[in-house]
Design an enzyme around this catalytic site. Structure first.
Site, mmCIF file in Angstrom:
data_model
loop_
_atom_site.group_PDB
_atom_site.id
_atom_site.type_symbol
_atom_site.label_atom_id
_atom_site.label_comp_id
_atom_site.label_asym_id
_atom_site.label_seq_id
_atom_site.Cartn_x
_atom_site.Cartn_y
_atom_site.Cartn_z
ATOM 1 N N HIS A 1 41.746 38.636 40.766
ATOM 2 C CA HIS A 1 40.999 39.659 40.533
ATOM 3 C C HIS A 1 41.809 41.371 39.452
ATOM 4 C CE1 HIS A 1 38.723 42.572 41.817
ATOM 5 N NE2 HIS A 1 40.242 43.795 43.542
ATOM 6 N N ASP B 1 36.355 36.668 39.490
ATOM 7 C CA ASP B 1 37.298 37.061 40.210
ATOM 8 C C ASP B 1 36.925 36.947 41.814
ATOM 9 O OD1 ASP B 1 37.390 39.649 42.031
ATOM 10 O OD2 ASP B 1 37.461 40.855 40.129
ATOM 11 N N SER C 1 38.575 47.592 40.751
ATOM 12 C CA SER C 1 37.950 47.256 41.638
ATOM 13 C C SER C 1 37.785 48.361 42.849
ATOM 14 C CB SER C 1 38.772 46.125 42.907
ATOM 15 O OG SER C 1 38.498 45.923 44.242
#
Length: 512
Positions: A463, A434, A222
């Protein structure tokens, strides 16, 4: 890996890789620096003392496994003034159990911005197969401004400790955003201009040098993908094997990353209504996508008239939209959540045996990075206009995504945003569905990192990919073990609505 002598390596590598950071523009490695005579290098390289630090390893804390060792490094607060104020960077290390097979170090970042990473090596040790973790010392660190690394703490109230809010409370949102900016400036004004992704990448290179490594390998999830991408741009010759999981588009850092949630939520909503309509016998929300959509919006309208109470928390219509949005990307979870909301609205909700939720993370460091990395509009009316327009275009989440943040009242960034455009090899892994970092942002990063390969999990949900899909794991593990990227981009398969393995890797922060 054959390690070269420590001091000569550092004297050259730090001048080549870090000295340009003294300028306002982002740092890059300079080949010509290598030809500088040693005496001139010592005079010209004010960053040399940072690179020559020797970490003093000790226990990380109570309850932490003894094998995980921690240390603290000093880095400049402002890389344009290396002789000025210094800050601490807390680092951790889990040494390889197979020293004879050691390739180097694997740094990591769990996400955020604002996520602590000292315990990340423990998570990776549980996830990585033996043939991979035996190749590396696993290295974690708290990014500057976070955890044990000279943290930014603005003293925010619970009401202020929220980033995105609906349009209906816009005037209050502006006041809260201004209050957060004022509190952060008062509490940490000297640090704020320097709590940025670029400076954290520079800290990573000091860490590399202090460990005596020519290059680093890296796993970032991320926000960690943005940090990894910026590192490859600033220090392309220092990047070895980089795995970027669930990727951010650097060109959208940061307002664009929030705003893209709105159109992506609409796409996910349409997919969810189709999936749920096909299972009307199970969920009873409608046997056509249109009927499922009506069921959801009826709940939103009901909550606006009379809040729906879930686990003691009353939700108005905006609260329902906010809670459901991320789950829409995992269709079964969203269907179950909407059924439960419907039951609660009808007074039929069942008591849930749920664990105590963790406290909301302090957003002080998150805001510092988000506001310090790039310029934001200064006029609150810009946010009002965008929120009104996007609420109409994207009714599920448009007003949240375009709302005003403290960045409207922040001081201007001291550096321009980093443009990522390089040929550094890397592996990008991405789920198609996602909720935090959509597929389009990973595809954009893939285009900017022209030496990368991409693994896409078709119909993949959730995610964070690593540890959840055997096909994607095989590609990532092979690359980390051998340094060989796939010959071409890879598509893996998943089934929508399947129970997916849950990764234990943490992903804190608004973007994960």
């Amino acid at each position: 890996m054959q390690r070269r002598p420590l001091v000569p390596l550092l004297a050259v590598s730090v001048m080549a890789a870090l000295a340009p950071a003294l300028a306002a523009a982002p740092a890059t490695a300079s080949p010509s620096a290598r030809s500088t005579p040693a005496s001139a290098a010592a005079d010209a390289d004010p960053l040399r003392p940072y690179a020559r630090q020797k970490p003093v390893w000790g226990k990380c804390g109570v309850g932490t496994p003894a094998a995980l060792r921690c240390a603290t490094l000093k880095v400049p607060l402002d890389y344009r003034d290396p002789g000025g104020k210094k800050i601490d960077i807390a680092i951790s290390r889990l040494k390889t159990s197979a020293p004879g097979k050691r390739h180097g170090v694997l740094l990591s970042n769990p996400g955020g911005p604002g996520g602590p990473g000292l315990e990340m090596p423990l998570e990776l040790e549980r996830q990585l197969p033996r043939q991979v973790k035996g190749r590396y010392d696993l290295i974690g660190f708290d990014p500057r401004g976070v955890g044990r690394s000279t943290p930014v703490q603005c003293g925010l109230s619970p009401e202020e400790n929220v980033l995105l809010r609906p349009l209906r409370t816009f005037d209050k949102n502006v006041a809260l955003a201004r209050s957060v900016a004022d509190k952060c400036r008062a509490k940490a004004g000297d640090k704020l201009p320097h709590i940025t992704t670029r400076n954290t990448a520079r800290d990573m290179d000091v860490l590399r040098a202090a460990l005596g490594e020519r290059k680093i390998s890296y796993y970032g999830v991320s926000y960690g993908t943005a940090l990894g991408a910026v590192y490859t741009q600033l220090f392309p010759r220092r990047a070895d094997r980089f795995v970027l999981d669930s990727a951010i588009d650097p060109k959208l850092m940061w307002r664009g990353m929030f705003r893209i949630w709105a159109p992506e939520a609409e796409r996910a909503f349409q997919r969810w209504t189709k999936w749920t309509a096909a299972r009307d016998a199970t969920y009873r929300l409608g046997d056509t996508p249109a009927e499922v959509g009506k069921s959801f919006w009826a709940l939103v309208a009901r909550a606006d008239r009379d809040p729906i109470v879930i686990d003691g928390v009353p939700l108005d219509g905006a609260g329902v939209r906010e809670q459901v949005r991320p789950n829409l990307f995992t269709v079964r979870d969203a269907a179950r959540q909407v059924v439960r909301l419907k039951e609660a609205a009808g007074g039929r909700a069942k008591a849930q045996d749920l664990p105590e939720p963790p406290p909301e993370p302090d957003v002080s460091a998150t805001v510092s990075v988000v506001c310090g990395d790039s310029s934001w509009p200064r006029d609150p009316e810009t946010y009002r206009r965008d929120s009104i327009r996007d609420a109409d275009r994207y009714p599920l989440y448009g007003d949240f995504a375009s709302g005003v943040l403290p960045c409207a009242f922040w001081d201007r960034p001291v550096e321009p945003a980093t443009e990522v455009n390089n040929t550094v090899p890397a592996l990008i892994v991405q789920n198609e569905w996602d909720s935090q970092t959509p597929l389009v942002t990973a595809q954009a990063l893939h285009g900017q990192m022209k030496g990368s390969r991409m693994v896409t999990v078709d119909e993949g949900e959730g995610h964070g990919v690593y540890g959840t899909n055997p096909c994607a794991d095989f590609a990532a593990n092979s690359y980390l073990a051998t340094g060989k990227l796939p010959a071409a981009d890879v598509t893996c398969r998943a089934t929508p609505g399947e129970r997916r393995a849950t990764s234990s890797l943490p992903a804190p922060g608004p973007l994960g």
